[in-house]
Design a protein around this motif. Structure first.
Motif, PDB file in Angstrom:
ATOM      1  N   LYS A  54       0.814  -1.221   0.000  1.00  0.00           N
ATOM      2  CA  LYS A  54       0.000   0.000   0.000  1.00  0.00           C
ATOM      3  C   LYS A  54       0.847   1.271   0.000  1.00  0.00           C
ATOM      4  O   LYS A  54       0.400   2.315  -0.472  1.00  0.00           O
ATOM      5  N   THR A  60      -5.544   4.465  -4.880  1.00  0.00           N
ATOM      6  CA  THR A  60      -6.668   5.352  -5.195  1.00  0.00           C
ATOM      7  C   THR A  60      -6.811   5.558  -6.706  1.00  0.00           C
ATOM      8  O   THR A  60      -7.859   6.001  -7.178  1.00  0.00           O
ATOM      9  N   VAL A  82     -12.626   1.669  -0.552  1.00  0.00           N
ATOM     10  CA  VAL A  82     -12.206   0.478  -1.300  1.00  0.00           C
ATOM     11  C   VAL A  82     -13.447  -0.293  -1.721  1.00  0.00           C
ATOM     12  O   VAL A  82     -14.404  -0.428  -0.947  1.00  0.00           O
ATOM     13  N   CYS A 111     -16.664   2.343   1.910  1.00  0.00           N
ATOM     14  CA  CYS A 111     -16.343   1.142   1.130  1.00  0.00           C
ATOM     15  C   CYS A 111     -17.600   0.561   0.489  1.00  0.00           C
ATOM     16  O   CYS A 111     -18.714   0.764   0.975  1.00  0.00           O
TER      17      CYS A 111
END
Length: 244
Positions: A54, A60, A82, A111
């Motif tokens: 990450k 993104t 996400v 999310c």
């Protein structure tokens, strides 16, 4: 060298494998995200290395994740914006998947879970999950499972979420929860006798702080109350403070 792209007419780029999230692929993934003017970039992964990379990948810039299996073992996680999508191309007999989260504390904000149920479990067993928080999340197109399934967190918070075309809503399964807060959520398509909320048979809820209010559900069954330790006044408050 890497190819150059000067057209914006590329509809979608799919990054897949094998497993694409490996050390030797990171530079290529970053190049695709930074240099290819696609309208949509999707990544198919088993999810195991998402946290590992990450800091090296700007996730993104990826519009959609399709995760076949994602099991997290950490002390705490904070996941924002996400999309978790069940890959229904693998086998026709499976219509949904599970995101099993083995942590002490977890937070999901903004999310989307498409065909995916979330299971908040403890790090080492199903009695050491302290908190599970879901805010501004969306569950959609989920059958055969609750959106939040077999919750074992001692403190569960679900606020301003949408459960769209989901057969079942939220299932609590904690041994002795301290607090359950379910506020301002929308449930559509709930049916088959399961309800917006299922309070499971096991566990002692007599000391639980229940705050279930401001929810809007259009299903056939709104509350599946199986627990004998919950008082009639608590049940009455649920019906009085929600739109069914």
């Amino acid at each position: 060298g890497m190819p150059e792209f000067d057209s914006s007419n590329i509809g979608e780029v799919v990054i897949s494998g094998g497993e694409p999230l490996l050390e030797e692929n990171i530079a290529t993934i970053n190049y695709i995200c930074d240099s290819i003017p696609a309208k949509k970039i999707s990544l198919f992964t088993n999810g195991v290395n998402i946290l590992k990379f990450k800091s090296q990948c700007d996730f993104t810039k990826i519009d959609e994740f399709q995760i076949d299996l994602f099991i997290i073992f950490l002390e705490s996680i904070n996941v924002k914006n996400v999309t978790f999508k069940f890959n229904d191309n693998v086998d026709d007999k499976y219509t949904s998947g599970e995101l099993q989260v083995f942590t002490t504390n977890m937070t999901f904000v903004g999310c989307t879970f498409e065909g995916v149920a979330v299971c908040p479990w403890g790090k080492t067993n199903q009695d050491d999950c302290e908190s599970a928080i879901f805010t501004d999340c969306i569950w959609k197109n989920l059958s055969g499972r609750y959106g939040i399934h077999q919750n074992t967190a001692h403190r569960l918070t679900v606020t301003d979420c949408d459960f769209l075309n989901c057969e079942r809503g939220i299932h609590t399964n904690s041994v002795s929860p301290e607090m359950i807060e379910i506020k301002g959520n929308t449930f559509t398509g709930i049916g088959n006798g399961y309800g917006m909320l299922c309070l499971a048979e096991n566990g002692n809820y007599s000391e639980t702080e229940l705050n279930i209010s401001g929810n809007d559900a259009d299903g056939q069954v709104c509350l599946r109350q199986l627990n004998k330790t919950i008082s009639l006044s608590q049940v009455a408050a649920i019906f009085a403070n929600n739109i069914f």
